[in-house]
Design a protein around this motif. Sequence first.
Motif, PDB file in Angstrom:
ATOM      1  N   GLY A  46      -4.287   6.053  -1.723  1.00  0.00           N
ATOM      2  CA  GLY A  46      -4.602   4.631  -1.039  1.00  0.00           C
ATOM      3  C   GLY A  46      -5.914   4.134  -1.343  1.00  0.00           C
ATOM      4  O   GLY A  46      -6.214   3.033  -0.680  1.00  0.00           O
ATOM      5  N   TYR A  88       9.674   5.522   3.978  1.00  0.00           N
ATOM      6  CA  TYR A  88      10.156   6.881   3.938  1.00  0.00           C
ATOM      7  C   TYR A  88      11.364   7.019   3.354  1.00  0.00           C
ATOM      8  O   TYR A  88      11.871   7.941   2.823  1.00  0.00           O
ATOM      9  CB  TYR A  88      10.038   7.398   5.141  1.00  0.00           C
ATOM     10  N   ARG A 136      -0.473   4.256  -1.423  1.00  0.00           N
ATOM     11  CA  ARG A 136      -0.769   5.469  -0.684  1.00  0.00           C
ATOM     12  C   ARG A 136       0.452   6.141  -0.796  1.00  0.00           C
ATOM     13  O   ARG A 136       1.289   5.822   0.083  1.00  0.00           O
ATOM     14  CB  ARG A 136      -1.544   5.203   0.391  1.00  0.00           C
ATOM     15  N   PHE A 137       0.575   7.651  -1.026  1.00  0.00           N
ATOM     16  CA  PHE A 137       1.629   8.376  -1.063  1.00  0.00           C
ATOM     17  C   PHE A 137       1.778   9.327   0.280  1.00  0.00           C
ATOM     18  O   PHE A 137       0.834  10.070   0.356  1.00  0.00           O
ATOM     19  CB  PHE A 137       1.874   9.198  -2.172  1.00  0.00           C
ATOM     20  N   ARG A 138       2.261   8.762   1.427  1.00  0.00           N
ATOM     21  CA  ARG A 138       2.213   9.725   2.647  1.00  0.00           C
ATOM     22  C   ARG A 138       3.084  11.044   2.463  1.00  0.00           C
ATOM     23  O   ARG A 138       3.904  11.018   1.718  1.00  0.00           O
ATOM     24  CB  ARG A 138       2.608   8.718   3.706  1.00  0.00           C
ATOM     25  N   LEU A 139       2.453  11.909   3.106  1.00  0.00           N
ATOM     26  CA  LEU A 139       3.159  13.119   3.130  1.00  0.00           C
ATOM     27  C   LEU A 139       4.551  13.231   3.241  1.00  0.00           C
ATOM     28  O   LEU A 139       5.514  13.843   2.978  1.00  0.00           O
ATOM     29  CB  LEU A 139       2.734  14.225   4.310  1.00  0.00           C
ATOM     30  N   GLY A 140       5.160  11.993   4.059  1.00  0.00           N
ATOM     31  CA  GLY A 140       6.410  11.924   4.730  1.00  0.00           C
ATOM     32  C   GLY A 140       7.144  11.239   3.368  1.00  0.00           C
ATOM     33  O   GLY A 140       8.538  11.167   3.478  1.00  0.00           O
ATOM     34  N   ASP A 145       0.907  -1.172   0.046  1.00  0.00           N
ATOM     35  CA  ASP A 145      -0.053  -0.097  -0.025  1.00  0.00           C
ATOM     36  C   ASP A 145       0.948   1.297   0.002  1.00  0.00           C
ATOM     37  O   ASP A 145       0.278   2.250   0.681  1.00  0.00           O
ATOM     38  CB  ASP A 145      -1.181  -0.099   1.159  1.00  0.00           C
TER      39      ASP A 145
END
Lengths: 229, 629
Positions: free
Chosen positions: B546, B93, B602-606, B89
């Motif tokens: 996501g 980092y 899912r591309f996290r802000l981090g 998913d």
Amino acid sequence: MKVKFYILALLVLAVSASCELDNFNEPDADFTGNIVYEGQAIPVARNQVRFELWQSGYGSPAPIDVAIAQDGSFSSRLFSGDYKLIFLPGEGPFRASSDTLYFNLSGNKTMDLNVTPYYMIRGAQFSQSSGTVSGTCGVDQIITGTNGRAVERVTLVINRTQFVDTNSGGEGSIAQVDADLSDLNNLSMSVDIPEDAKKPDQDYIFARIGVKVEGIEDMIYTPVEKLNL
Amino acid sequence: MKKHIYLLLIASVAIWSCSKNDEEFLDRPSTSILTQEQIFSDPKTTLSVLADLYNRYYDFGTVEDWASLAGFNVAYWSEAGRYPEFQNDGWGYGAWGTWDYAYIREINLFLERCSEATELTEEDKTRFLAEARFLRASYYFEMVKRMGGVPLILESETYDFSGDASYLQHPRETEAAIYDFVISEAEALKDILPNDANTKSRATKGAVLAMQARAALYAASIAKYGATTPQVSLPGGEVGIPASRANEYYTKALEASEAIINGEAGGYGLYTKKPDLSENFSSIFYDKANNPEAIFVEDYLVGGGKTHGYTIVNQPRFGAEEEEGGRINPSLQFVQSFELLDGTYAPLENEVGDAPVYFDNIGDIFQGRDARLAGTVILPGSKFKSTDVDIWAGVVLADGSVVSGDSRGQQKELPGMTGQVQVVGFDGPIDGLEFTAQTGFYIRKYQDPATGSGRRGTQSDVWFIRYRYAEVLLNAAEAAFELNQPELAADYLNDVRERAGLTVPLTAADVTFDKIVHERYVELAFEGLHFFDLKRWRLAHVILDGNPISPEEVTENIGVATKRETQPYNIWPYKYYNPGDANDGKWLYRINRLSRITGSDRFRLGNYYSEIGQGLINNNPKLVRNPNQ
């Protein structure tokens, strides 16, 4: 005779090599607790919110990540010793104290961590009838003023398993719907349960409501509710 | 007596070996190591040191690593070991991080040693030094794109073994400062480097201006669109650029692009040698003779010891020169985003209402679109190396059921027919069978049409283009659009679009942010640039959110910048079998999602800026962590 001598040498080796000198004890302490606001645990998405533990005194330091479970609890098996605990900035749907928390661990320890969420979900109610799940709740702003943030959306999420959140994709939700935000004290939303060819005869479903705060990645949720169909 | 002779001999050897010239005799120059003085006294050896530095250039995407060009669900990866990429998913980092200060140090050492050299001609020396500075600026650009602001080290440093290394620990510069460094180095170098459009694999004025335009554009869009994600920034500015600087950077980007467009750097232009527009587009990437489009490339040579296996891993499986190929399978979403020739968006029309549409020929559904589609993608019914590809998924019977096989080109008996016939293409698509065209498509861009390019013993020497003229035009268009000059933006976009065969030119009113995003998506796909576009526009966390893509939404919102991109879909051709029916033997298409795709990215802000590892922070506590990690 010679063979016996080798066996003897091997035995001596085995005995001396298995001495306890360089063995570590296994981690012996359970560190458990909840993240709480006013004594109430704050449910979040599974494995999305973390804090860091640092243990000093062992060579080059590296953080131990502790993930928070979806009901707001955490647990970690650790070595006894001195620890410091920090929340990384921007982690979680709340503001945690920016101070580092120092504590000593010897044996099991339970500790609740106080944080201030941006919002709390109040009075969440779930119901289902004829293939539709409905939820109602109110949203209470906790952090106001300059640090306050607006609500981006309020979402009702349903899933076939007990892991319910909007972040884990198909694993965390089978359907979700956003609420109309005109009255934050009185939100209602309903979503149809999609048909699932793989498991058509499952007679229960899990639901929870989540609040997404503007500019904050992690959402704050209600506890997961199991609904019998 | 014999004894005495021996004694005498030993005595004489002892005497002779005590000669005064011992030291001189033993002090021999090494035959296997060149000294610094030797290297920097000859332009050829100096160039070979420089060649090593060129060879270590960092590319985010490169033909040497096919997966690096095809990420972010623009394509499915038809290789069994890579399916997990579509079942997880998101990304850690640390993904995409780079921190090679050894490379920086060696460039700095080269600069210092080369500038001290006395026996090189002034002309050679100036060029070598400028090239090394270009490489150093290129790597700082690469680092700032991935890590944000980094320590800016411009001299070689040496540890004095005093036990205290704190003087070697440098804090991170601001993100803006690194971009400023790249831009100012380019400014300084552009008039030193040769003004020669025929030099492709060494730094030229064109290369340095193209780098300047790209860097300024990236910085500008981070300043402008970074304002939408204030949490992706650090208080010290190591990540994030103040919005007030956007205009200044956009102006610089436009200026640098126009310098190339106006011919200040030599005769660059769009590649328009071939009459068939699709073939023309794919030729940009393999025609190395007098190609005016390529500005700066990584070059290869078959027989020269430098080749790559991009064609081996991506060649159509049917008729492949090795028992592999077909790895990059462009997605349905990518294919359908190519406009019709009049510049409108349309999904591939496989159904009207719920009834399938029947086509006479297998490729008809893709007709009448942007020529870059067939130039980028190997479509069903097209050719590679003059051989037809055989992409079709099965036979549809009158009742709508499908007869297909699970091995390539399998034969089965159809109802009402005696004897077996082929029921699936030799290129698949077969769900889960690696190397077949599982989305219905193969990649064409960068595939080498030369014989032997798909053989492990020969391989391919197609170059990898780092900067090309069409990107410069698109950079200029984007900068002009952001500076409120839509007419100018439309002109530059139309140059690129005309070559793609689009018949209706854009007017100033047609140029929107979505149009710019779209044009870069289709023109520059599979060139390693898409990822940084998503990052600098802060679109990555929006389109990679996501959530799975539903079959309904996959064909909607074509050309919209925020369209979800979390999973690739496929569209498969089927042969219709219904003897006596008017549609018998015609082709129909079905849209589907492969069974191996169970995750959604899912591309996290981090993820916007790669993690600086704990080991680095331990060694240098002055380094600040990137946000949201």
